[in-house]
Design a protein around this motif. Structure first.
Motif: not given
Length: 708
Positions: A179-193
């Motif tokens: 994933v890239t910084g500055g993009t947006r999560v639209l649904s659900d959730w994630v844990v990003v390292e």
């Protein structure tokens, strides 16, 4: 629409671009920065020298020459500023996508993490994140930094960097976790390292590269600069040697005066004019703009080149490695034919295959339904009395059970040959001996056979025929490979399929070679083997296992949907994640090299006409034999020199659109491109100055006070 596309739409002739570039062009006149361009640095020194002479001994001739020499330097600076300005406009669009983001950093190692409710997090600024931090991002939140999804799955809006409004899925594991910084999560959730610290992320690097701040000159560009510097020194020595001859000629015939000779020989202003007209000012002025524009053309196609070297290498590529799935083929097997057994009508097989695929939501199942509709006009049966039998890994088949009004059950199944043979035998039927022949023929052609069988009530089960699934080659790929072959590029398809399937698809697509059952080590070894033969290699990849090969390749195109390791290893990133774009990148690289070569040829050829304009103007009176060179018959020596200097400046500004757009690219061999280059830009470079200088001379001769 992406920011880059918006900017590109304005075109290189937009007056706003020229106006906005003017302040930057003025700053580029600083000798401390201009000295890196030896040709234009000499021109600026000459302009400064003529300014001093014009102040000391003013005349219309001196000031006209001085003004146009400064304009020559200014036009060169303007060309580079326009090219950079286009990138800065794109960078401004990218910056608008960046916001001050708050991150929800996990305070534990996330072991046993089950969901965001009650998760141990702390709010910190995105700028405080470091490599290895774990961040929880929920629906509606902006991803604060580059990283990989380690837990969860979510729909992500990446339009800020790709321009594509459709959301994409990002999940832990596999090759779609980055994933890239500055993009947006639209649904659900994630844990990003987090994999990149603040200010060093993908978007930050993209802004710096697009803006031109981190652009370094490429090896070819450096080599050409050295050549231009050497030519400048040669012409400088040649011009210096003219002065003793002029002094001797004036001393021998003191009464002779053609307006550009004095007691000290040739005047300083004339010497500077001669030097500026003979050195390759055109390519010297446009060289940086050509390189910047090449990067810009890639950005317009949503490709981020990590270095200009990669763009140049793309133009010299000899071998192209392409993944089969998603590049050469569509990636999903599709129904291409229904092969009924003797005694079975084609429509009967189509109806059974469609019914058996109603519960199959895979792309292959959907393609069977579509093919049955399009080829045979079959429509799905009514849902009443139909019980779907979904596909499972254990059964390796799918289908339906249909109960008729009188209570008779008909089972319709489709699946792998071995599974369907067993199902038919369990239903009391025998498999037609011609079935293995059909299955083998389809497999030999690189396809996948699916048997279709029915069993009605107490009747024995029977096989109706075979569905031929094939990995369909994308439209136009054969023609594109023919084009690459005409350019002298060898194409190699890489696939994990068995050799028989790979050979069939390679033959249909028209690639030169293929590697079947390929492993990451196989790709790496192939690239090294090609490079040992002195060839440049390009390839695409998106997974962590592709990273070694991407790093080894001369042009490594990583997919934006791929892992962080792949994007770090490659020297280009395709924001659209379209593997076939590698073919376009090769064309852009070749266009960059062609543009540089064409304008270099044109610039050097220009010198011939300027020689015929200035040398006769200086010496024809002293040495009448040189009058034979005065084929343009210009009005006066002063007018001849001014006309050459003015043309020398105007041709720079006239060629700026060509330098930014690039020479039109036509696939051809190196020999034919060289021949065309010499004919169009070599001959054109000789003829154009003769016409241009003569036209300018006609106007200059009307200016009062030019001649002494």
């Amino acid at each position: 629409m992406s920011p880059s596309t918006t900017v590109a739409a304005s075109g290189v002739l937009d007056p706003r671009q020229w106006r906005d570039a003017a302040p930057s062009a003025f700053r580029k006149l600083n000798p401390l920065s201009l000295w890196r361009n030896p040709v234009m640095f000499i021109v600026e020194l000459g302009a400064a020298f003529t300014t001093v002479l014009a102040v000391a001994d003013p005349s219309v001739f001196a000031w006209v020459i001085t003004v146009w020499l400064w304009l020559t330097v200014g036009f060169a600076a303007l060309a580079e500023a326009i090219a950079e300005g286009r990138g800065k406009a794109q960078a401004a669009g990218l910056r608008r996508t960046r916001t001050e983001t708050t991150a929800h950093r996990l305070t534990t190692d996330a072991a046993g993490f089950t969901g965001p409710d009650g998760a141990p997090v702390e709010e910190v600024p995105a700028t405080a994140l470091r490599n290895g931090d774990l961040v929880l991002v929920e629906a509606g939140q902006v991803i604060p930094a580059d990283g990989d999804v380690v837990i969860g799955i979510a729909s992500v809006d990446e339009s800020a960097i790709t321009g594509e409004s459709a959301p994409v899925i990002r999940e832990s594991g596999g090759d779609r976790s980055a994933v890239t910084g500055g993009t947006r999560v639209l649904s659900d959730w994630v844990v990003v390292e987090v994999t990149a610290e603040s200010g060093k992320g993908f978007m930050d690097r993209m802004i710096a590269l697009v803006e031109g701040a981190s652009r370094q000159r490429t090896p070819n560009e450096i080599a050409l600069n050295i050549l231009l510097a050497a030519m400048t020194i040669v012409f400088l020595l040649a011009v210096v040697t003219i002065q003793p001859a002029a002094i001797y000629a004036k001393a021998a015939s003191p009464a002779l005066d053609n307006g550009v000779l004095d007691a000290g020989g040739v005047t300083g202003i004339v010497l500077v004019s001669l030097l500026v007209c003979l050195i390759p000012t055109t390519i010297g002025a446009l060289l940086s703009a050509i390189g910047i524009a090449g990067m810009d053309r890639l950005v317009q196609r949503n490709v981020l080149a990590m270095s200009g070297r990669a763009v140049e290498a793309a133009g010299d590529v000899d071998t192209l490695l392409l993944d089969k799935t998603g590049t050469v083929t569509h990636g999903n097997r599709r129904a291409s034919a229904f092969l009924p057994l003797p005694g079975v009508a084609g429509r009967e097989l189509a109806e059974a295959a469609l019914s058996a695929s109603l519960a199959d939501e895979t792309p292959e199942g959907r393609s069977i339904v579509d093919f049955a509709r399009e080829a045979y006009g079959v429509v799905p049966p009514e849902s009443s009395g139909v019980t779907p039998v979904p596909f499972t890994a254990q059964s390796r088949m799918s289908g339906v059970d249909v109960v008729s009004p009188d209570g008779v059950t008909t089972g319709v199944r489709k699946g792998a040959a071995a599974a369907m043979t067993a199902w038919t035998a369990a239903g009391g039927g025998d498999v037609d001996p011609r079935v293995p022949e059909l299955v083998g023929r389809i497999s030999d052609e690189g396809g996948t056979p699916l048997l279709v069988a029915v069993c009605t009530g107490d009747e024995p089960a029977r096989v109706l025929g075979v569905v031929h699934l094939k990995d369909v080659v994308k439209d136009g790929m054969t023609e594109r490979f023919d084009t690459l072959r005409a350019m002298g590029i060898r194409t190699v398809m890489v696939t994990g399929d068995n050799p028989r399937t790979a050979a069939a698809i390679a033959a249909e697509a028209g690639v030169d070679d293929f590697i079947a059952e390929a492993t990451p080590e196989d790709k790496l070894e192939l690239i090294r083997a090609e490079q040992r033969r002195g060839r440049l290699v390009a390839m695409t990849g998106d997974g962590t296992n592709d990273a070694p090969a991407l790093a080894q390749a001369d042009v490594g195109l990583a997919m934006n949907t791929g892992t962080s390791a792949a994007k770090e290893a490659g020297n280009m990133v395709d924001l659209d994640s379209d593997p076939t774009k590698l073919i376009e990148i090769v064309a852009i690289g070749k266009q960059l090299l062609m543009t540089r070569g064409a304008l270099t040829t044109f610039s050097i050829a220009n010198d011939i006409a300027k020689y015929f304009a200035i040398i006769p103007a200086i010496f024809a009176v002293v040495h009448p034999g040189l009058d034979a060179l005065n084929i343009m018959r210009l009005s006066s020596p002063e007018s001849a020199i001014i006309s050459a200097v003015v043309f020398n400046a105007l041709i720079i500004i006239a060629l700026v659109p060509l330098a930014l757009r690039g020479v039109r690219y036509r696939p051809a061999t190196a020999v034919s491109m060289l021949r065309r280059n010499l004919f169009v830009y070599g001959l054109g470079g000789v003829v154009a100055p003769f016409l241009g200088i003569k036209a300018i001379d006609l106007l200059v001769s009307l200016i009062p006070g030019i001649t002494s």
